[in-house]
Design a protein around this motif. Sequence first.
Motif, PDB file in Angstrom:
ATOM      1  N   VAL A  24       6.049  20.191   1.343  1.00  0.00           N
ATOM      2  CA  VAL A  24       5.691  20.436   2.741  1.00  0.00           C
ATOM      3  C   VAL A  24       6.658  21.472   3.309  1.00  0.00           C
ATOM      4  O   VAL A  24       7.882  21.266   3.288  1.00  0.00           O
ATOM      5  CB  VAL A  24       5.729  19.146   3.577  1.00  0.00           C
ATOM      6  CG1 VAL A  24       5.312  19.435   5.023  1.00  0.00           C
ATOM      7  CG2 VAL A  24       4.815  18.083   2.969  1.00  0.00           C
ATOM      8  N   ARG A  25       6.118  22.578   3.817  1.00  0.00           N
ATOM      9  CA  ARG A  25       6.927  23.712   4.260  1.00  0.00           C
ATOM     10  C   ARG A  25       6.587  24.048   5.706  1.00  0.00           C
ATOM     11  O   ARG A  25       5.526  23.677   6.196  1.00  0.00           O
ATOM     12  CB  ARG A  25       6.647  24.930   3.361  1.00  0.00           C
ATOM     13  CG  ARG A  25       6.752  24.599   1.877  1.00  0.00           C
ATOM     14  CD  ARG A  25       5.952  25.555   1.019  1.00  0.00           C
ATOM     15  NE  ARG A  25       5.934  25.114  -0.374  1.00  0.00           N
ATOM     16  CZ  ARG A  25       5.196  25.667  -1.329  1.00  0.00           C
ATOM     17  NH1 ARG A  25       4.395  26.696  -1.028  1.00  0.00           N
ATOM     18  NH2 ARG A  25       5.214  25.195  -2.552  1.00  0.00           N
ATOM     19  N   LEU A  26       7.480  24.795   6.347  1.00  0.00           N
ATOM     20  CA  LEU A  26       7.222  25.184   7.734  1.00  0.00           C
ATOM     21  C   LEU A  26       7.923  26.489   8.049  1.00  0.00           C
ATOM     22  O   LEU A  26       9.096  26.673   7.720  1.00  0.00           O
ATOM     23  CB  LEU A  26       7.692  24.078   8.688  1.00  0.00           C
ATOM     24  CG  LEU A  26       7.390  24.287  10.184  1.00  0.00           C
ATOM     25  CD1 LEU A  26       7.093  22.940  10.861  1.00  0.00           C
ATOM     26  CD2 LEU A  26       8.554  24.963  10.907  1.00  0.00           C
ATOM     27  N   VAL A 150       2.348  16.631  12.644  1.00  0.00           N
ATOM     28  CA  VAL A 150       1.652  16.727  11.359  1.00  0.00           C
ATOM     29  C   VAL A 150       2.600  16.366  10.213  1.00  0.00           C
ATOM     30  O   VAL A 150       2.239  15.593   9.314  1.00  0.00           O
ATOM     31  CB  VAL A 150       1.062  18.134  11.160  1.00  0.00           C
ATOM     32  CG1 VAL A 150       0.503  18.301   9.753  1.00  0.00           C
ATOM     33  CG2 VAL A 150      -0.023  18.409  12.195  1.00  0.00           C
ATOM     34  N   VAL A 151       3.818  16.892  10.247  1.00  0.00           N
ATOM     35  CA  VAL A 151       4.779  16.590   9.184  1.00  0.00           C
ATOM     36  C   VAL A 151       5.119  15.101   9.179  1.00  0.00           C
ATOM     37  O   VAL A 151       5.206  14.467   8.116  1.00  0.00           O
ATOM     38  CB  VAL A 151       6.055  17.439   9.330  1.00  0.00           C
ATOM     39  CG1 VAL A 151       7.074  17.058   8.259  1.00  0.00           C
ATOM     40  CG2 VAL A 151       5.720  18.933   9.233  1.00  0.00           C
ATOM     41  N   SER A 155       4.529  12.470   6.129  1.00  0.00           N
ATOM     42  CA  SER A 155       5.613  11.633   5.624  1.00  0.00           C
ATOM     43  C   SER A 155       5.228  10.157   5.646  1.00  0.00           C
ATOM     44  O   SER A 155       5.498   9.410   4.700  1.00  0.00           O
ATOM     45  CB  SER A 155       6.879  11.873   6.449  1.00  0.00           C
ATOM     46  OG  SER A 155       7.953  11.088   5.968  1.00  0.00           O
ATOM     47  N   ALA A 156       4.576   9.732   6.729  1.00  0.00           N
ATOM     48  CA  ALA A 156       4.166   8.332   6.845  1.00  0.00           C
ATOM     49  C   ALA A 156       3.164   7.941   5.760  1.00  0.00           C
ATOM     50  O   ALA A 156       3.093   6.771   5.360  1.00  0.00           O
ATOM     51  CB  ALA A 156       3.557   8.082   8.218  1.00  0.00           C
ATOM     52  N   LEU A 157       2.418   8.929   5.255  1.00  0.00           N
ATOM     53  CA  LEU A 157       1.438   8.676   4.199  1.00  0.00           C
ATOM     54  C   LEU A 157       2.013   8.906   2.807  1.00  0.00           C
ATOM     55  O   LEU A 157       1.293   8.839   1.814  1.00  0.00           O
ATOM     56  CB  LEU A 157       0.206   9.560   4.410  1.00  0.00           C
ATOM     57  CG  LEU A 157      -0.618   9.241   5.661  1.00  0.00           C
ATOM     58  CD1 LEU A 157      -1.734  10.264   5.843  1.00  0.00           C
ATOM     59  CD2 LEU A 157      -1.200   7.838   5.599  1.00  0.00           C
ATOM     60  N   GLY A 158       3.311   9.199   2.732  1.00  0.00           N
ATOM     61  CA  GLY A 158       3.979   9.311   1.441  1.00  0.00           C
ATOM     62  C   GLY A 158       4.251  10.710   0.959  1.00  0.00           C
ATOM     63  O   GLY A 158       4.866  10.898  -0.086  1.00  0.00           O
ATOM     64  N   CYS A 170       9.808  17.527  12.200  1.00  0.00           N
ATOM     65  CA  CYS A 170       9.395  16.131  12.147  1.00  0.00           C
ATOM     66  C   CYS A 170      10.287  15.263  13.026  1.00  0.00           C
ATOM     67  O   CYS A 170       9.795  14.466  13.841  1.00  0.00           O
ATOM     68  CB  CYS A 170       9.442  15.647  10.696  1.00  0.00           C
ATOM     69  SG  CYS A 170       9.129  13.883  10.475  1.00  0.00           S
ATOM     70  N   GLU A 171      11.597  15.425  12.892  1.00  0.00           N
ATOM     71  CA  GLU A 171      12.517  14.602  13.662  1.00  0.00           C
ATOM     72  C   GLU A 171      12.470  14.929  15.149  1.00  0.00           C
ATOM     73  O   GLU A 171      12.684  14.051  15.994  1.00  0.00           O
ATOM     74  CB  GLU A 171      13.931  14.742  13.113  1.00  0.00           C
ATOM     75  CG  GLU A 171      14.112  14.084  11.751  1.00  0.00           C
ATOM     76  CD  GLU A 171      13.684  12.623  11.757  1.00  0.00           C
ATOM     77  OE1 GLU A 171      14.134  11.862  12.642  1.00  0.00           O
ATOM     78  OE2 GLU A 171      12.886  12.238  10.889  1.00  0.00           O
TER      79      GLU A 171
END
Length: 225
Positions: A24-26, A150-151, A155-158, A170-171
């Motif tokens: 996962v990139r941003l 979205v991130v 993350s919540a989905l693994g 995310c944070e």
Amino acid sequence: MRAAQASTSSAPEPTPFDQRSYQVRLDWGVDGLARLAPADVVVVVDVLRFSTTVTRRLEHSADAVSLDADADAMSTNGAPLARAAEASGAVVLLGGVRNATSVARACLAIQHERAARTSVAVIPAGELTGREPGATLRFAVEDLLGAGAVVAALSALGTDHTSPDAAAACEAYVGLGRAVAHLLTASGSGLELAERGLGDEVRAAAAIDATDVVPVLRGGAFVAR
């Protein structure tokens, strides 16, 4: 098939800024998309108001929203970014606060369809300071929060192998999520839209996971995946 080609054909030389080692990139805007290693999925985040406008039109039974046919629904930030992402060969989705969890689930579904590890580039659009050549990109808090949503959902989905850039967004969202409605309405973009009589759109953009509609770009138009 296009998504698989994106990560295997004519890959550019690695750089310290391409985040290729992360799933996962941003990065920000069209230039940020170009800096990243090619990804299988690109999630364009232009919360106020490209992502939200297109998503809501598909929610309300529009069959498709063209990148070119309706200038009012388009954006000088999100639309060019979507075109650049499509040209890269990736699957292009629109995401934001309103549909973050559904976008994350769509990314996992694409990974299942491909039967291979799938890279995801989350690209907040930001705001251009003008339309003339050489216009600079302004940080947009609404897009940071939308990308972070979205991130966080991924993350919540693994899917939590995130770059530092993605982890920071995310944070930001996790820490400020309870205030997202206030932050969007108080942002520069939110205030500007309110002055234009579009305050309802800002409030709709801040509605967390209000829809399961995920726009995907196919043949120059967004349709519901």
